[in-house]
Design a protein around this motif. Structure first.
Motif, PDB file in Angstrom:
ATOM      1  N   LYS A 199      -0.324  18.554 -20.084  1.00 35.43           N
ATOM      2  CA  LYS A 199       0.764  17.970 -20.741  1.00 35.43           C
ATOM      3  C   LYS A 199       1.846  17.393 -19.566  1.00 35.43           C
ATOM      4  O   LYS A 199       1.647  17.851 -18.504  1.00 35.43           O
ATOM      5  N   LEU A 200       2.351  16.231 -19.950  1.00 33.45           N
ATOM      6  CA  LEU A 200       3.389  15.809 -19.070  1.00 33.45           C
ATOM      7  C   LEU A 200       4.507  16.533 -18.888  1.00 33.45           C
ATOM      8  O   LEU A 200       5.217  17.010 -19.623  1.00 33.45           O
ATOM      9  N   ASN A 201       4.680  16.957 -17.598  1.00 32.04           N
ATOM     10  CA  ASN A 201       5.636  17.861 -16.870  1.00 32.04           C
ATOM     11  C   ASN A 201       6.984  16.994 -16.970  1.00 32.04           C
ATOM     12  O   ASN A 201       7.943  17.452 -17.312  1.00 32.04           O
ATOM     13  N   GLY A 202       6.969  15.732 -16.495  1.00 31.45           N
ATOM     14  CA  GLY A 202       8.081  14.855 -16.282  1.00 31.45           C
ATOM     15  C   GLY A 202       7.592  13.488 -15.940  1.00 31.45           C
ATOM     16  O   GLY A 202       6.345  13.255 -15.515  1.00 31.45           O
ATOM     17  N   ALA A 203       8.455  12.756 -15.935  1.00 29.07           N
ATOM     18  CA  ALA A 203       8.168  11.201 -15.513  1.00 29.07           C
ATOM     19  C   ALA A 203       9.401  10.451 -15.275  1.00 29.07           C
ATOM     20  O   ALA A 203      10.533  10.778 -15.278  1.00 29.07           O
ATOM     21  N   GLY A 204       9.050   9.463 -14.246  1.00 29.25           N
ATOM     22  CA  GLY A 204      10.086   8.690 -13.431  1.00 29.25           C
ATOM     23  C   GLY A 204       9.694   7.568 -12.874  1.00 29.25           C
ATOM     24  O   GLY A 204       8.660   7.016 -13.071  1.00 29.25           O
ATOM     25  N   LEU A 205      10.758   6.708 -12.499  1.00 25.97           N
ATOM     26  CA  LEU A 205      10.711   5.430 -11.856  1.00 25.97           C
ATOM     27  C   LEU A 205      10.671   5.401 -10.333  1.00 25.97           C
ATOM     28  O   LEU A 205      11.672   6.138  -9.926  1.00 25.97           O
ATOM     29  N   ARG A 206       9.770   4.657  -9.796  1.00 23.06           N
ATOM     30  CA  ARG A 206       9.893   4.366  -8.063  1.00 23.06           C
ATOM     31  C   ARG A 206      10.794   3.339  -8.200  1.00 23.06           C
ATOM     32  O   ARG A 206       9.961   2.179  -8.503  1.00 23.06           O
ATOM     33  N   GLU A 207      11.804   3.019  -7.503  1.00 19.49           N
ATOM     34  CA  GLU A 207      12.845   1.595  -7.722  1.00 19.49           C
ATOM     35  C   GLU A 207      13.049   1.442  -6.258  1.00 19.49           C
ATOM     36  O   GLU A 207      13.008   2.277  -5.569  1.00 19.49           O
ATOM     37  N   MET A 208      13.234   0.189  -6.065  1.00 14.94           N
ATOM     38  CA  MET A 208      13.852  -0.401  -4.878  1.00 14.94           C
ATOM     39  C   MET A 208      14.488  -1.574  -4.957  1.00 14.94           C
ATOM     40  O   MET A 208      14.227  -2.471  -5.512  1.00 14.94           O
ATOM     41  N   LEU A 209      15.786  -1.345  -4.351  1.00 16.55           N
ATOM     42  CA  LEU A 209      16.551  -2.532  -4.805  1.00 16.55           C
ATOM     43  C   LEU A 209      16.996  -2.946  -6.231  1.00 16.55           C
ATOM     44  O   LEU A 209      16.768  -3.983  -6.704  1.00 16.55           O
ATOM     45  N   TRP A 210      16.930  -1.961  -7.123  1.00 17.51           N
ATOM     46  CA  TRP A 210      17.308  -2.131  -8.508  1.00 17.51           C
ATOM     47  C   TRP A 210      15.873  -2.821  -9.305  1.00 17.51           C
ATOM     48  O   TRP A 210      15.829  -3.041 -10.320  1.00 17.51           O
ATOM     49  N   ILE A 211      14.838  -2.872  -8.592  1.00 16.23           N
ATOM     50  CA  ILE A 211      13.496  -3.409  -9.126  1.00 16.23           C
ATOM     51  C   ILE A 211      12.550  -2.060  -9.363  1.00 16.23           C
ATOM     52  O   ILE A 211      12.241  -1.363  -8.425  1.00 16.23           O
ATOM     53  N   ASP A 212      12.254  -1.956 -10.691  1.00 13.67           N
ATOM     54  CA  ASP A 212      10.968  -0.859 -10.994  1.00 13.67           C
ATOM     55  C   ASP A 212       9.981  -1.335 -10.332  1.00 13.67           C
ATOM     56  O   ASP A 212       9.402  -2.597 -10.612  1.00 13.67           O
ATOM     57  N   LEU A 213       9.315  -0.336  -9.291  1.00 15.31           N
ATOM     58  CA  LEU A 213       7.960  -0.638  -8.918  1.00 15.31           C
ATOM     59  C   LEU A 213       6.793  -0.064  -9.683  1.00 15.31           C
ATOM     60  O   LEU A 213       5.669  -0.823  -9.900  1.00 15.31           O
ATOM     61  N   TYR A 214       6.868   1.356  -9.850  1.00 17.62           N
ATOM     62  CA  TYR A 214       5.827   1.927 -10.621  1.00 17.62           C
ATOM     63  C   TYR A 214       6.539   3.115 -11.306  1.00 17.62           C
ATOM     64  O   TYR A 214       7.499   3.851 -11.016  1.00 17.62           O
ATOM     65  N   ALA A 215       5.958   3.554 -12.502  1.00 16.73           N
ATOM     66  CA  ALA A 215       6.276   4.960 -13.197  1.00 16.73           C
ATOM     67  C   ALA A 215       5.334   5.800 -12.666  1.00 16.73           C
ATOM     68  O   ALA A 215       4.006   5.700 -12.687  1.00 16.73           O
ATOM     69  N   GLY A 216       5.762   7.038 -12.682  1.00 17.45           N
ATOM     70  CA  GLY A 216       4.787   8.279 -12.267  1.00 17.45           C
ATOM     71  C   GLY A 216       5.160   9.337 -13.244  1.00 17.45           C
ATOM     72  O   GLY A 216       6.392   9.601 -13.543  1.00 17.45           O
ATOM     73  N   GLY A 217       3.997   9.794 -13.549  1.00 18.65           N
ATOM     74  CA  GLY A 217       3.838  11.091 -14.392  1.00 18.65           C
ATOM     75  C   GLY A 217       3.546  12.159 -13.845  1.00 18.65           C
ATOM     76  O   GLY A 217       2.209  12.108 -13.340  1.00 18.65           O
ATOM     77  N   LEU A 218       3.648  13.543 -13.832  1.00 26.62           N
ATOM     78  CA  LEU A 218       2.929  14.896 -13.553  1.00 26.62           C
ATOM     79  C   LEU A 218       2.552  15.686 -14.711  1.00 26.62           C
ATOM     80  O   LEU A 218       3.436  15.804 -15.627  1.00 26.62           O
ATOM     81  N   TYR A 219       1.131  15.882 -14.602  1.00 18.88           N
ATOM     82  CA  TYR A 219       0.623  16.256 -15.749  1.00 18.88           C
ATOM     83  C   TYR A 219       0.180  17.877 -15.161  1.00 18.88           C
ATOM     84  O   TYR A 219      -0.474  17.961 -14.145  1.00 18.88           O
ATOM     85  N   LEU A 220       0.564  18.872 -15.823  1.00 24.50           N
ATOM     86  CA  LEU A 220       0.223  20.068 -15.625  1.00 24.50           C
ATOM     87  C   LEU A 220      -0.326  21.122 -17.054  1.00 24.50           C
ATOM     88  O   LEU A 220       0.100  20.552 -17.890  1.00 24.50           O
ATOM     89  N   GLN A 221      -1.050  22.046 -16.440  1.00 20.55           N
ATOM     90  CA  GLN A 221      -1.289  23.041 -17.659  1.00 20.55           C
ATOM     91  C   GLN A 221      -0.110  23.936 -17.865  1.00 20.55           C
ATOM     92  O   GLN A 221       0.023  24.077 -19.326  1.00 20.55           O
ATOM     93  N   ASN A 222       0.887  24.206 -17.119  1.00 21.09           N
ATOM     94  CA  ASN A 222       1.862  24.845 -17.488  1.00 21.09           C
ATOM     95  C   ASN A 222       3.273  24.406 -16.864  1.00 21.09           C
ATOM     96  O   ASN A 222       3.245  24.199 -15.748  1.00 21.09           O
ATOM     97  N   GLN A 223       4.268  23.921 -17.870  1.00 23.91           N
ATOM     98  CA  GLN A 223       5.460  23.289 -17.169  1.00 23.91           C
ATOM     99  C   GLN A 223       6.133  24.068 -16.248  1.00 23.91           C
ATOM    100  O   GLN A 223       6.403  25.275 -16.349  1.00 23.91           O
ATOM    101  N   THR A 224       6.919  23.266 -15.455  1.00 17.06           N
ATOM    102  CA  THR A 224       7.459  23.962 -14.148  1.00 17.06           C
ATOM    103  C   THR A 224       8.625  23.079 -13.469  1.00 17.06           C
ATOM    104  O   THR A 224       8.152  21.798 -13.620  1.00 17.06           O
ATOM    105  N   LYS A 225       9.633  23.400 -12.966  1.00 18.71           N
ATOM    106  CA  LYS A 225      10.607  22.475 -12.389  1.00 18.71           C
ATOM    107  C   LYS A 225      10.621  22.842 -10.832  1.00 18.71           C
ATOM    108  O   LYS A 225      11.239  22.093 -10.179  1.00 18.71           O
TER     109      LYS A 225
END
Length: 188
Positions: free
Chosen positions: A41-67
């Motif tokens: 399941k998607l644990n969380g997602a965010g964007l890799r940005e540089m100078l206000w430009i979105d470069l890529y989105a990244g998502g972490l998928y785990l069996q059990n959520q954690t911070k």
């Protein structure tokens, strides 16, 4: 009446299995992924940005959520990171440089024990990278990291130590992006 209930349940199951989340204005990531027996399941997602430009989105998928990034890095269980390229600024040469720099930071400059496997991993970026490419970096227990580009398997890199260093690029103390790390951990 029974046919209506069956149709309703089918539609609900279909929608649930295709549930997705929008990250930023351009990337869409699924809420769930399956690899072998593992349901992630998607644990969380965010964007890799540089100078206000979105470069890529990244998502972490785990069996059990954690911070807890340490828990993710040390876990010997199936998990994955999905990278959705949203900018033409992410090129093959820039990705290779970013991966090399990431491994340098992740290993505190001591890449020697992993160098052959790092070189093999870098070889997975032998083709041009364009907007909307999707990379899945899937650690499968007892197998290693299986890398995919646009659902095509690129190869396997063995070792929990390699997975630790690879995932540390995004989840370590000096991540590629602090905001992306927090997003993947579900902190922001």
């Amino acid at each position: 009446m029974m046919k209506k209930i069956t149709l309703f349940l089918f539609l609900v199951a279909t929608v649930a299995s295709q549930a997705q989340i929008r990250v930023g204005s351009k990337a869409i990531l699924p809420y769930e992924q399956s690899y072998g027996e593992a349901e992630l399941k998607l644990n969380g997602a965010g964007l890799r940005e540089m100078l206000w430009i979105d470069l890529y989105a990244g998502g972490l998928y785990l069996q059990n959520q954690t911070k807890d990034p340490k828990e993710v890095l040390e876990a010997d269980e199936t998990m994955s990171i999905k990278l959705n390229i949203v900018s033409g600024f992410v090129t093959q040469s820039k990705m290779i440089k970013a991966v090399k720099d990431g491994f340098e930071k992740a290993t505190f400059g001591n890449t020697a024990p992993l160098q052959d496997r790092i070189n093999k991993f870098i070889s997975f970026f032998s083709e041009p990278i364009v907007r909307n490419d999707i990379f899945d970096l899937v650690y499968i227990k007892d197998k290693g990291v299986v890398a995919y580009k646009n659902e095509k398997e690129l190869g396997v890199i063995e070792g929990l130590d390699f997975k630790y260093a690879l995932f540390k690029i995004w989840l370590g103390d000096e991540p590629a992006s602090e905001s992306l790390k927090e997003g993947m951990l579900g902190i922001q």
